[in-house]
Design a protein around this motif. Structure first.
Motif, PDB file in Angstrom:
ATOM      1  N   ALA A 188      27.256  87.821  60.028  1.00 54.03           N
ATOM      2  CA  ALA A 188      27.807  88.905  60.851  1.00 54.03           C
ATOM      3  C   ALA A 188      29.331  88.845  60.879  1.00 54.03           C
ATOM      4  O   ALA A 188      30.013  89.869  60.753  1.00 54.03           O
ATOM      5  CB  ALA A 188      27.235  88.818  62.266  1.00 54.03           C
ATOM      6  N   GLU A 189      29.876  87.642  61.023  1.00 52.34           N
ATOM      7  CA  GLU A 189      31.336  87.496  61.050  1.00 52.34           C
ATOM      8  C   GLU A 189      31.937  87.855  59.692  1.00 52.34           C
ATOM      9  O   GLU A 189      32.988  88.514  59.625  1.00 52.34           O
ATOM     10  CB  GLU A 189      31.705  86.063  61.427  1.00 52.34           C
ATOM     11  CG  GLU A 189      33.204  85.850  61.582  1.00 52.34           C
ATOM     12  CD  GLU A 189      33.542  84.445  62.025  1.00 52.34           C
ATOM     13  OE1 GLU A 189      34.674  84.239  62.489  1.00 52.34           O
ATOM     14  OE2 GLU A 189      32.678  83.554  61.911  1.00 52.34           O
ATOM     15  N   ARG A 190      31.296  87.435  58.624  1.00 51.33           N
ATOM     16  CA  ARG A 190      31.785  87.744  57.275  1.00 51.33           C
ATOM     17  C   ARG A 190      31.775  89.250  57.039  1.00 51.33           C
ATOM     18  O   ARG A 190      32.692  89.798  56.420  1.00 51.33           O
ATOM     19  CB  ARG A 190      30.903  87.028  56.244  1.00 51.33           C
ATOM     20  CG  ARG A 190      31.408  87.128  54.821  1.00 51.33           C
ATOM     21  CD  ARG A 190      30.737  86.096  53.931  1.00 51.33           C
ATOM     22  NE  ARG A 190      29.312  86.324  53.765  1.00 51.33           N
ATOM     23  CZ  ARG A 190      28.361  85.558  54.295  1.00 51.33           C
ATOM     24  NH1 ARG A 190      28.681  84.511  55.037  1.00 51.33           N
ATOM     25  NH2 ARG A 190      27.085  85.832  54.084  1.00 51.33           N
ATOM     26  N   THR A 191      30.762  89.920  57.573  1.00 52.11           N
ATOM     27  CA  THR A 191      30.667  91.369  57.441  1.00 52.11           C
ATOM     28  C   THR A 191      31.804  92.066  58.184  1.00 52.11           C
ATOM     29  O   THR A 191      32.378  93.037  57.694  1.00 52.11           O
ATOM     30  CB  THR A 191      29.313  91.861  57.978  1.00 52.11           C
ATOM     31  OG1 THR A 191      28.250  91.220  57.265  1.00 52.11           O
ATOM     32  CG2 THR A 191      29.187  93.366  57.810  1.00 52.11           C
ATOM     33  N   MET A 192      32.141  91.565  59.375  1.00 54.37           N
ATOM     34  CA  MET A 192      33.243  92.149  60.136  1.00 54.37           C
ATOM     35  C   MET A 192      34.548  92.076  59.348  1.00 54.37           C
ATOM     36  O   MET A 192      35.317  93.041  59.293  1.00 54.37           O
ATOM     37  CB  MET A 192      33.389  91.433  61.477  1.00 54.37           C
ATOM     38  CG  MET A 192      32.233  91.657  62.437  1.00 54.37           C
ATOM     39  SD  MET A 192      32.337  90.594  63.895  1.00 54.37           S
ATOM     40  CE  MET A 192      33.839  91.208  64.676  1.00 54.37           C
ATOM     41  N   ARG A 193      34.804  90.926  58.729  1.00 52.82           N
ATOM     42  CA  ARG A 193      36.025  90.772  57.935  1.00 52.82           C
ATOM     43  C   ARG A 193      36.025  91.738  56.741  1.00 52.82           C
ATOM     44  O   ARG A 193      37.048  92.334  56.407  1.00 52.82           O
ATOM     45  CB  ARG A 193      36.173  89.328  57.453  1.00 52.82           C
ATOM     46  CG  ARG A 193      36.447  88.327  58.566  1.00 52.82           C
ATOM     47  CD  ARG A 193      36.992  87.020  57.990  1.00 52.82           C
ATOM     48  NE  ARG A 193      36.050  86.395  57.070  1.00 52.82           N
ATOM     49  CZ  ARG A 193      35.134  85.508  57.413  1.00 52.82           C
ATOM     50  NH1 ARG A 193      35.020  85.127  58.686  1.00 52.82           N
ATOM     51  NH2 ARG A 193      34.322  84.977  56.515  1.00 52.82           N
TER      52      ARG A 193
END
Length: 244
Positions: A188-193
């Protein structure tokens, strides 16, 4: 009381800002030790109790009055780290804290209205991923007595994310079967970036951008973590506006 202050002050010595006395002015960001925060923050006032009820509540107050501290105090992660076992066992709710300044304002405040409209779906997905990251990482930290957690929990949440992202989930190498809750939070965090970078470079993303994502996420967690099935899920969105 004095012993409690002394113990927690010693525990906070590794924090970026050190307390000199128990009466120093400080904000929630200054308190890195969750046990200290839970000891300092009082949650039994009548207005604080309103935050633990169903429905939408708007908490308004001047900068520095303690809004963020209260949200962090009621957060599931804070209670886990601070070992508030009694609350974890008896609470009728689970709280998730989204600091809007760091998660959203600092990343997308530079977008004008035209860019916001053009990237509407991407920004909805960005918000959904922020919620998924907070929920998955919190559930991963649950102590043994708040169990069982279904072995399918991580895969079920990841499936929701993959539905939201479509082909992008494969591009970002989001794990499916065999993933852990930590993997889900990292995805999820990687997707936000990736979403923020794509907007910056003017790249159009094809995303589902479901407005019912959080509802389905809560339903999934309640199904896969029976100990939380009967509890109210509360999301604290923390923002501020400077007076001019």
């Amino acid at each position: 009381v004095l012993k409690c202050f002394r113990d927690n002050m010693r525990a906070a010595e590794a924090s970026p800002r050190k307390l000199r006395t128990p009466f120093d002015a400080l904000s929630a960001e200054d308190i890195q030790n969750d046990a200290l925060l839970t000891d300092l923050c009082f949650t039994k006032s009548w207005w604080a109790a309103e935050l633990e009820k169903p429905g939408n509540v708007l908490l308004v107050g001047p900068r520095g009055c303690g809004k963020s501290m209260l949200f962090r105090r009621l957060r599931l992660k804070t209670k886990i780290v601070a070992k508030r076992d009694k609350e974890l066992k008896e609470d009728l709710f689970v709280g998730f804290h989204l600091p809007c300044e760091s998660l959203f304002f600092n990343r997308i405040a530079d977008l004008n209205d035209a860019l916001v409209e053009r990237n509407r779906d991407a920004l909805i997905a960005f918000f959904n991923m922020a919620v998924a990251m907070e929920v998955a990482s919190a559930i991963a930290m649950l102590p043994p007595f708040v169990t069982p957690i279904s072995p399918r929990a991580a895969e079920a949440i990841q499936l929701l994310i993959n539905e939201e992202l479509g082909d992008l989930s494969r591009e970002l190498n989001c794990v499916g079967s065999g993933c852990t809750l930590v993997d889900v939070a990292e995805c999820a965090e990687r997707t936000m970036r990736h979403i923020r970078r794509s907007i910056a470079f003017g790249q159009k993303l094809q995303l589902r951008a479901a407005t019912d994502f959080i509802t389905r996420l809560v339903e999934t967690v309640k199904r896969e973590v029976p100990a939380l099935a009967g509890r109210l899920f509360i999301f604290f969105l923390d923002d501020y506006t400077e007076e001019r």
